[in-house]
Design a protein around this motif. Sequence first.
Motif, PDB file in Angstrom:
ATOM      1  N   LEU A 415       1.174   0.520   0.836  1.00 16.69           N
ATOM      2  CA  LEU A 415       2.551   1.005   0.670  1.00 16.69           C
ATOM      3  C   LEU A 415       2.857   1.345  -0.789  1.00 16.69           C
ATOM      4  CD1 LEU A 415       4.507  -1.401   3.054  1.00 16.69           C
ATOM      5  CD2 LEU A 415       4.574   1.095   3.158  1.00 16.69           C
ATOM      6  N   TYR A 416       2.538   0.430  -1.691  1.00 14.24           N
ATOM      7  CA  TYR A 416       2.862   0.665  -3.105  1.00 14.24           C
ATOM      8  C   TYR A 416       1.993   1.775  -3.698  1.00 14.24           C
ATOM      9  CZ  TYR A 416       6.222  -3.113  -3.699  1.00 14.24           C
ATOM     10  OH  TYR A 416       7.346  -3.891  -3.617  1.00 14.24           O
ATOM     11  N   ALA A 417       0.714   1.805  -3.321  1.00 12.44           N
ATOM     12  CA  ALA A 417      -0.161   2.865  -3.839  1.00 12.44           C
ATOM     13  C   ALA A 417       0.334   4.230  -3.378  1.00 12.44           C
ATOM     14  CB  ALA A 417      -1.597   2.635  -3.365  1.00 12.44           C
ATOM     15  N   PHE A 418       0.711   4.333  -2.114  1.00 10.70           N
ATOM     16  CA  PHE A 418       1.210   5.614  -1.595  1.00 10.70           C
ATOM     17  C   PHE A 418       2.521   5.990  -2.277  1.00 10.70           C
ATOM     18  CE2 PHE A 418       3.180   8.586   1.310  1.00 10.70           C
ATOM     19  CZ  PHE A 418       2.109   9.337   1.764  1.00 10.70           C
ATOM     20  N   GLU A 461     -13.494  -7.711  -0.483  1.00 11.24           N
ATOM     21  CA  GLU A 461     -13.115  -6.300  -0.485  1.00 11.24           C
ATOM     22  C   GLU A 461     -12.499  -5.845   0.824  1.00 11.24           C
ATOM     23  OE1 GLU A 461     -17.469  -6.216   0.813  1.00 11.24           O
ATOM     24  OE2 GLU A 461     -16.142  -7.422  -0.438  1.00 11.24           O
ATOM     25  N   VAL A 462     -12.356  -6.768   1.783  1.00 12.80           N
ATOM     26  CA  VAL A 462     -11.642  -6.426   3.009  1.00 12.80           C
ATOM     27  C   VAL A 462     -10.217  -5.989   2.680  1.00 12.80           C
ATOM     28  CG1 VAL A 462     -10.742  -8.753   3.499  1.00 12.80           C
ATOM     29  CG2 VAL A 462     -11.253  -7.209   5.389  1.00 12.80           C
ATOM     30  N   LEU A 463      -9.663  -6.474   1.581  1.00 12.82           N
ATOM     31  CA  LEU A 463      -8.342  -6.048   1.120  1.00 12.82           C
ATOM     32  C   LEU A 463      -8.314  -4.551   0.847  1.00 12.82           C
ATOM     33  CD1 LEU A 463      -5.477  -6.609  -0.158  1.00 12.82           C
ATOM     34  CD2 LEU A 463      -6.693  -6.915  -2.309  1.00 12.82           C
ATOM     35  N   LEU A 464      -9.371  -4.035   0.207  1.00  9.44           N
ATOM     36  CA  LEU A 464      -9.424  -2.605  -0.124  1.00  9.44           C
ATOM     37  C   LEU A 464      -9.467  -1.753   1.132  1.00  9.44           C
ATOM     38  CD1 LEU A 464     -12.029  -2.689  -3.047  1.00  9.44           C
ATOM     39  CD2 LEU A 464      -9.556  -2.929  -3.146  1.00  9.44           C
ATOM     40  N   LEU A 465     -10.256  -2.190   2.098  1.00  3.90           N
ATOM     41  CA  LEU A 465     -10.331  -1.470   3.362  1.00  3.90           C
ATOM     42  C   LEU A 465      -8.973  -1.428   4.041  1.00  3.90           C
ATOM     43  CD1 LEU A 465     -11.931  -0.135   5.672  1.00  3.90           C
ATOM     44  CD2 LEU A 465     -12.426  -2.439   6.524  1.00  3.90           C
ATOM     45  N   ASN A 466      -8.301  -2.551   4.080  1.00  8.12           N
ATOM     46  CA  ASN A 466      -6.987  -2.645   4.708  1.00  8.12           C
ATOM     47  C   ASN A 466      -5.986  -1.738   3.995  1.00  8.12           C
ATOM     48  OD1 ASN A 466      -4.861  -3.501   6.276  1.00  8.12           O
ATOM     49  ND2 ASN A 466      -5.020  -5.652   5.726  1.00  8.12           N
ATOM     50  N   GLY A 467      -5.960  -1.805   2.649  1.00  8.13           N
ATOM     51  CA  GLY A 467      -5.054  -0.951   1.892  1.00  8.13           C
ATOM     52  C   GLY A 467      -5.352   0.522   2.078  1.00  8.13           C
ATOM     53  N   PHE A 468      -6.654   0.873   2.124  1.00  6.61           N
ATOM     54  CA  PHE A 468      -7.050   2.271   2.318  1.00  6.61           C
ATOM     55  C   PHE A 468      -6.600   2.784   3.683  1.00  6.61           C
ATOM     56  CE2 PHE A 468     -10.270   5.279   3.933  1.00  6.61           C
ATOM     57  CZ  PHE A 468     -10.078   6.317   3.028  1.00  6.61           C
ATOM     58  N   LEU A 469      -6.805   1.987   4.732  1.00  7.54           N
ATOM     59  CA  LEU A 469      -6.385   2.399   6.073  1.00  7.54           C
ATOM     60  C   LEU A 469      -4.862   2.555   6.155  1.00  7.54           C
ATOM     61  CD1 LEU A 469      -8.741   0.186   8.281  1.00  7.54           C
ATOM     62  CD2 LEU A 469      -8.908   2.653   7.864  1.00  7.54           C
ATOM     63  N   THR A 470      -4.136   1.669   5.461  1.00  7.20           N
ATOM     64  CA  THR A 470      -2.677   1.808   5.413  1.00  7.20           C
ATOM     65  C   THR A 470      -2.293   3.108   4.716  1.00  7.20           C
ATOM     66  OG1 THR A 470      -2.420  -0.604   5.306  1.00  7.20           O
ATOM     67  CG2 THR A 470      -0.532   0.722   4.652  1.00  7.20           C
ATOM     68  N   PHE A 471      -2.941   3.404   3.595  1.00  9.55           N
ATOM     69  CA  PHE A 471      -2.667   4.634   2.846  1.00  9.55           C
ATOM     70  C   PHE A 471      -2.916   5.863   3.713  1.00  9.55           C
ATOM     71  CE2 PHE A 471      -3.306   8.067  -0.091  1.00  9.55           C
ATOM     72  CZ  PHE A 471      -2.549   7.767  -1.215  1.00  9.55           C
ATOM     73  N   ILE A 472      -4.054   5.892   4.424  1.00 10.19           N
ATOM     74  CA  ILE A 472      -4.373   7.032   5.297  1.00 10.19           C
ATOM     75  C   ILE A 472      -3.327   7.165   6.405  1.00 10.19           C
ATOM     76  CG2 ILE A 472      -6.046   7.911   6.965  1.00 10.19           C
ATOM     77  CD1 ILE A 472      -6.869   8.199   4.028  1.00 10.19           C
ATOM     78  N   GLY A 473      -2.915   6.022   6.977  1.00  7.83           N
ATOM     79  CA  GLY A 473      -1.899   6.066   8.019  1.00  7.83           C
ATOM     80  C   GLY A 473      -0.574   6.602   7.509  1.00  7.83           C
ATOM     81  N   LEU A 474      -0.187   6.218   6.310  1.00  7.39           N
ATOM     82  CA  LEU A 474       1.064   6.723   5.728  1.00  7.39           C
ATOM     83  C   LEU A 474       0.972   8.218   5.459  1.00  7.39           C
ATOM     84  CD1 LEU A 474       1.822   3.818   3.217  1.00  7.39           C
ATOM     85  CD2 LEU A 474       3.030   4.309   5.355  1.00  7.39           C
TER      86      LEU A 474
END
Length: 491
Positions: A415-418, A461-474
């Motif tokens: 969310l914050y990265a997007f 690094e599971v955090l990075l995967l989760n954040g990346f998938l959230t970013f793609i979804g947004l």
Amino acid sequence: MSPTLILGIIAAYFCVLILISFLTSKKGESTDSFFLANRASPWYVVAFGMIGTSLSGVTFISVPGMVATAQFSYLQFILGNMAGYFVVALVLMPLYYRLNLVSIYSYLEQRFGYWSYKTGAAYFLLARTLGSAFRLFLVAGVLQLAVFDSLGVPFEVSVIITIALIWVYTFRGGMKTIIWTDTFQTLAMLVCVGISIIMIKDALNFDFNGMVTAISESKYSKVFFLDDFKDAKYFLKQFVSGAFISIVMVGLDQDMMQKNLSCKNLKEAQKNMFSFTAIILLVNILFLCLGALLYLYADAKGITLPAKGDMVFPELALKYFTPLAGITFILGITAITYASADSALTALTTSFCVDFLDFKNRPEAQRVRLKNWVHVGFSALMAVVIIIFKLVNDESVVQAVFKVAGFTYGPLLGLYAFGMFNTRAVRDNLVPVVCLLAPLLTFILNANSKEWFWGYEFGFEVLLLNGFLTFIGLWAISSKEPVLVNDTETA
């Protein structure tokens, strides 16, 4: 050591905390004082107190206990943390101060909308409740072993006592009290670690140089792992994961940022973060050295250690070391655990009040009454979660804490990265769906990674995967319509 002696030590320690609470708070102070200490906290006091808050009992017990299997590889993760702290100080903190936020999640409302805001705040409440409960579970287990088992007191009762003690000294002063109690507890923790290291050194007949040599030449001292990318200890995985975990667990976490926002201005808050970054490296080196010494001591004395690393330090301190060493251990773990838990309870109360109870539009008398009830409610919830965790936990607590962080902080990272790196608008009502699907997909990929990705295992690094998938979804639910954050709007 007798249970009566340990109880007396803990009781005396909490009398000090309660005294600090009364000296730093006044009856009838406003909720602004409870939430942000009237934005008047000295930066150097905040920096020192944050050490204890960020480490917790996980560091005190689990990090030394990991040395046997992970060696000093945890230092790779800490180096990554340091890089992340610079991002927090130079990117996120200027944003929060510019928007004059009380809850950092109100940024999401200004950037995306109502549902994004509530989703972000809800993930913080989930992440911090679970993370703090896991940390308290650790110290509750140690106290159970050292005191309550011999007295016939059930684990559930000892947990309730643990939580109640936190509530006693935080319910009135909130952040204004915690800034100072955490400073005291950090000092107590560091003194205890230092005494523990000196006692083990003397028991092994080392001088200082001999101790350093023994640690550096031991099989436990390897720091960098650069050979096998599939290994969870591989440097790049640890470093990058450490950087992003520190960004989310400090920069996107109301608990840690609430302390920074209690400083007088951005410049002082940044001084706090830079000082904190340097000190945290040195403190973690101390804990790793302590871990190596624990195993060297056990090897030298022919002691059979528990299979679970979390119990190595408690076992040696309470059964094999001198009574003074046992007292030092109890004080150290009590100090570091409560330094983490007390601020978490205040941050949970703050977030729920500001993010879900619309505090800015309520009269002060009603705010105080609601704040007190929310504070009690989260205390009770944390006790319940600790008891549940005891029933299901089957791994090192430090691993459990960061695993939970990967799944619960990932949507916040996305969310914050997007929001900060583009101006696209999102369909706000679909944001909760994206933030539910991303952790679910992450869980599936993590569970099947060895089979699907040629033996690769996810670590932190599971955090990075989760954040990346959230970013793609947004991105998938966004449009090119630009969105600008109103710099003058406040939370």
